[in-house]
Structures are given as C-alpha cells and as structure tokens.
Design an enzyme around this catalytic site. Structure first.
Site: not given
Ligand code: ATP
Length: 580
Positions: A249, A251, A256, A271, A301, A340, A415, A421
């Site tokens: 998908e 990103k 979120r 979150r 998102e 999503f 996780r 990702k």
């Molecule tokens: P994490 O959420 O893994 O703790 P983070 O908040 O720093 O890390 P990223 O590492 O950039 O964020 O990536 C994860 C986040 O990406 C997800 O928590 C969600 O908010 C976002 N996201 C964007 N697109 C999607 C998608 N298609 N499916 C799931 N999450 C997505």
C-alpha cells in the site's frame, strides 16, 4: 480499605528497580483485593481514575497543590516556594513537611480508598469560575487525614506525576502471576491490547478467570492498540520475508486515526488514544455518512491536502491539532482519510481474520467520497512490481510503501514483520529516524550557559520495561526550541535517576521518561557509554547514535512506551552492518 495500604505498596514499588520484584509485590497485593477494588487500584497505580482513553485529567496545577500543602502543614507559602524551586515535586515537599507534623489534625480519621476516589472524582469534575478553589478544598480535605507517604502519592496523582516505575507490562505480569499462569500471559496481554483498559482486564480476570479474559472482544468506544510495522531496506528483502507475495500500500504521511462508528456517533482516536473527534469533525461526519454497517471500527491515515488536490507533508495536518479556532482550521487545512483496515464490522471481531478478508470487508462496508478513500493497494509478486509501486508512491508525495502479509491477523499492539515499512529515507541514510524519550539534560556553555544545552535520550526496552540511553543530543535545536525546553520538560523533573532508566552518563538533571523527540543520525555504532542493547553485540558495549540531530518534530502523538524500542535499534544496527 485504607488508602495507606495502597500508598505503602506504591512506596515499596518505587524503591524497587527489578521488574521481577515489582511483579511479585503487585501480585501478592492483587490477590488480597476483590475484583472491583482491584480495578480501581490498577488505575490509581497509573495515576488515573479511568483507562487512558477516557481523556479525563485530574490536572491540578503545582501551585494549587502547594497552596493546599501550605494550608495543611501550616508552613508559610514563601518557604514552600523555596522548597519548590529546589525539589520540583509537590509530592516530595508534602512528604517532608508532613513528617514534621507532630500529629494529624484533631478531627482526622483514617483515610479510606473510597474517600480518596470520591474526592479525586470531585476534583476531576470541578467546573466553573470557582473550580480552582473547589479543587483545593477537596485535596486539602484528603491531605488533612494523610500521613507523609499518603500525601506524597496524593500530590503526585493530582499533578499527573504518578510514576512508580511499574508500566502496564509489569501489571500484566503481576495479573498473570496472581490469577493465572505464565502460559496465560499472552491471552491477558491480548485482552489489554484490544481494550486498552488495564483495570477492566484485571477485574474480568479476578472475577471470572482466564476464560473470561479470553472471551473479551473489541468493542466500539474502547480503542484498540495499533498494529505496527518493522522496517527493511529493499523490496527483495521484503518479498523474501513475505514468502514471495504480499500486498503493498502507499504509505501516507499524516496522522493515524482509529475511527469507532456506532450508536449514531463517531469517535476518532489517535494512536496514543487521545480523542481527536473535535479536530476532524469533517472526517467524522463523512465516515458516518459512508458507513453501511451499524457498527464499525476502522483505521486510516488522515492527510492534509493542497488546493490542487496533492498530498502535503505531515506538518500540515498538525494544524488540525489546535485547541481553538477549529472551524477556521477545518477550512484552511482540508484533509482526506485513507482507510487501510477494519477491526470490527457489525458485531464481528475482524482482528483475527486474514488481512485479505479484512480489506474486502472494508471496501464492502464503506462508500467512498473525496474525503474518505481507501489506500492505494497492489498485490506484488516480483521485485520489479514492488519497485514500480514504490516509485508511484513517491511520485504522489507518499513516504514510501507498507507491505502487508495477505494472510496475517491484526496483531493489536505488536510490531513485527507481518507489516513492513519501506521508506525513501532508508535509501538515503543508513537508518530510519528514531523516536526517543528525554531522560536527562545537560546545562549548556557559552551562549547556552544556564539553559539546557543538550539532552540525554533513551530507547524503550519492551522486554524489561526500562529506558536505555542511546545518545546525547545537542544538535538540531533552534533558539526558540531551546528557550521552550524548561516549559516542556520541567514538569517531569526527577530528583535522582528514575528507577526505570539505565544510564551510565550522569546528566545535570533527570526527567521521568515522558517527552518523545524525533531524531536522525548518521549511523548506529558500538558505544562504551550508552546502555541500549548492552552486551548484545559486544561485551561491555552498548549501541549509540553517531551525530544525532533533532528533526524539529516533537512526537506528542507518542507516549514514552511507544518510542523506538531497543530491539528495533538492534535490528537497525544489524541491517546497517549487513549493508556495509
Ligand atoms: P510506527 O508507527 O511504526 O511506530 P512512526 O509513527 O514513526 O512509526 P512510520 O515509521 O513513519 O511512523 O510508519 C508507520 C505509520 O505509517 C503507521 O503508524 C501509520 O500511521 C502510517 N501509515 C501510512 N500509510 C499506511 C498504510 N497504508 N498502512 C498502515 N500504516 C500506514
């Protein structure tokens, strides 16, 4: 039940740093409580009256609490002010002064848990112009009957400083120990992950045993802990992990949101379980309109959109997190929700269904519109398909892609490699950004003399529940940010190294891990001074970040337990050394 019994347990816990010992103190105590009292004690141990997602805060200002302490102890406010400047924690000040009190007030009576909860509820609900006076009155009424230890924890609870070092994982360990076996621990944890309500899990377990906990289900109104992704640096590695085929998908770079739709209303949670409904009223209304089910829980998102319909970077959507002027912000910063996942559909818990099935259900359950859309998704079976999809994602200003195992359930709160990702940053730098908890500060020199000049930053070890240092951070701050640091951090000052922090460096001041900052670094290297993953790669060495730099982003959407974990740093280190 007497409140002093609980305060004594908190005191014993605070003096203990080993998780095993903490677990056994809690477990022994839990066994003595009836289910209803247990639920209340569990909330209190986290400094709360309800689960986190209720959002209600006791939120008494330090000054107000100190005035109550002055009133009850008979100490002049000017003297208390001096102590305050030295100690920084109203709880410690109250304890010191109450030790000197010859005897409790003439008409004092032993403080019960019921009375504490009644007055704390009154404090929480106090409203109107005289609300501050009312709060002081209710607190003073409790302090009047308090001994030193009871006073310490009352003041910490009302000021939001209740950190006895026992996080939710320790409480889950203790619950399994008290009412089940080690083997039951995953079921108990899953119940917590799908309800985010530690008190409810404790009460259910104590009343009905492990079987009733296993029967707990996701429900509208109880946020679910989000499923998180691991990271890998290339499409072939991702496909290797996914068995050659997976969903990919886009990103999106936004916030979120978990939407709970049911009973004619919609609630949007971040979150971190904050209620964001009033920040995205347009999205809430549109989701309600487009939802064909009576009840649903979905995730997506929320992304800020430019006037030309293009996606804007994350910073733009944060304008929607304002407290005031929301009507204007809704107009000035249009957003779109890219859905999503679906976790509940018409009474059916979808979290244990495979991703493929959930995605179909999501598409079936929601109509689409300009404001509410599905994430762009493709099934990928070759590296070329994956790379091509990744380029398409970057072309529309997405951060990269999310690969998802087609057959995987929704693992709330975990996780793993079922979601992976893959971001543009991974190609440019050796590592991803880190979200680190501030645990200490060093005073600056020269232009920064007398102010915080650098911060001691830590990762979270989700195995042990402890914070381990990874860098001293002094770069990336502008003058305005540095000037604002005391305001941001001083509420969390700790007299000594907090019992949950492992550090060999000694900063000038310590903080309870609370504030999370985003940091980038040139690489992860072995470090003689940092305690993250100590001994995991080399005996006597931990892992540290080289040339760490603050990105300018305060992660107020993350709590300290959600910052980068020690195992993530270790796997990033391995990823980086393999690359070399
Ligand atoms: P994490 O959420 O893994 O703790 P983070 O908040 O720093 O890390 P990223 O590492 O950039 O964020 O990536 C994860 C986040 O990406 C997800 O928590 C969600 O908010 C976002 N996201 C964007 N697109 C999607 C998608 N298609 N499916 C799931 N999450 C997505």
């Amino acid at each position: 039940m007497l409140y002093s019994e609980i305060a004594d347990v908190f005191d014993r816990l605070e003096r203990t740093s080993g998780r095993l010992e903490m677990t056994s103190i809690f477990s022994e105590f839990f066994k003595t409580l009836d289910p209803d009292t247990l639920r209340k004690v569990v909330y209190l141990s986290q400094g709360k009256l309800h689960p986190d997602f209720c959002g209600a805060e006791l939120g008494m200002a330090d000054r107000l609490v100190l005035r109550s302490v002055a009133f009850i102890s008979g100490m002049p406010e000017s003297r208390i002010d001096e102590l305050w400047k030295k100690e920084g924690d109203p709880g410690t000040i109250a304890e010191t002064l109450f030790k000197k009190r010859k005897q409790a007030a003439l008409f004092s009576e032993p403080l019960t848990l019921d009375k504490v909860l009644r007055n704390l509820t009154l404090i929480e609900n106090a409203e109107g112009r005289d609300s501050q006076d009312k709060k002081m009155k209710y607190l003073s009424n409790l302090l009047m009957d308090s001994g030193p230890t009871e006073a310490r924890y009352l003041c910490r609870i009302v000021t939001g400083r209740m950190r006895i070092g026992a996080g939710s994982m320790t409480i889950l360990d203790a619950l399994a120990d008290a009412f089940g076996t080690k083997e039951d621990r995953p079921d108990i944890e899953r119940a917590f992950n799908i309800t985010c309500d530690l008190g409810l899990v404790a009460e259910t377990l104590a009343a009905g045993g492990v079987d009733s906990v296993k029967r707990m289900k996701v429900a509208v109104g109880s946020p679910i802990k989000v499923m998180l992704a691991e990271r890998l640096p290339s499409v072939p590695l991702i496909l290797g992990r996914m068995g050659g085929r997976c969903a990919m998908e886009f990103k999106y770079d936004g916030i979120r949101i978990q939407a709970h739709i049911g009973g004619g209303s919609v609630k949007l949670y971040s979150r971190r379980l904050e209620d964001l409904t009033s920040n995205f009223p347009d999205i809430a209304a549109e989701l309600r309109k487009q939802c064909r089910a009576e009840e649903a829980i979905i995730e997506g998102e929320c992304v800020a959109m430019g006037p030309d319909g293009s996606m804007l970077p994350f910073q733009n959507v944060t304008h929607r997190r304002k407290k005031h002027g929301m009507d204007q912000a809704v107009e000035d910063y249009p957003v779109r929700m890219f859905m999503f996942d679906i976790l509940l559909a018409d009474g059916e818990d979808m979290t244990l269904r495979p991703f493929e099935e959930r995605r179909l259900k999501l598409a079936e359950t929601f109509g689409l519109s300009e404001k509410v859309q599905l994430t762009t998704l493709e099934i990928v079976g070759t590296p070329e398909e994956g790379e091509e999809f990744f380029s398409r994602a970057l072309a529309v200003k997405c951060e990269g892609v999310m690969a998802k195992s087609l057959s995987s359930e929704y693992r709330a709160g975990s996780r793993g490699f079922l979601w992976i990702k893959y971001k543009k940053d991974y190609e440019e730098a050796l590592t991803d950004s880190f979200d680190l908890a501030v645990v200490g500060a060093f005073y600056g020199r020269g232009k920064r003399a007398g102010k915080y000049g650098a911060l001691l930053m830590a990762v979270f070890d989700d195995e042990s529940g402890r914070y381990c240092t990874v860098c001293k951070l002094g770069t990336g701050f502008d003058d305005a940010f540095l000037a604002g640091l005391p305001d941001m951090l001083d509420g969390y000052l700790s007299e000594a190294r907090p019992s949950t922090v492992d550090a060999e460096m000694a900063p000038d001041v310590w903080f309870l891990p609370t504030v999370v900052l985003e940091v980038v670094a040139a690489e992860i290297s072995l470090s003689p001074v940092h305690t993250a993953a100590k001994g995991a790669v080399k005996e006597d060495a931990g892992l540290g970040l080289r040339f760490p730099r603050f990105t300018g982003r305060v992660r107020d959407d993350k709590g300290p337990e959600e910052c980068t974990t020690m195992s993530e740093v270790l796997s990033m280190y391995r990823m980086q050394t393999q690359d070399k």
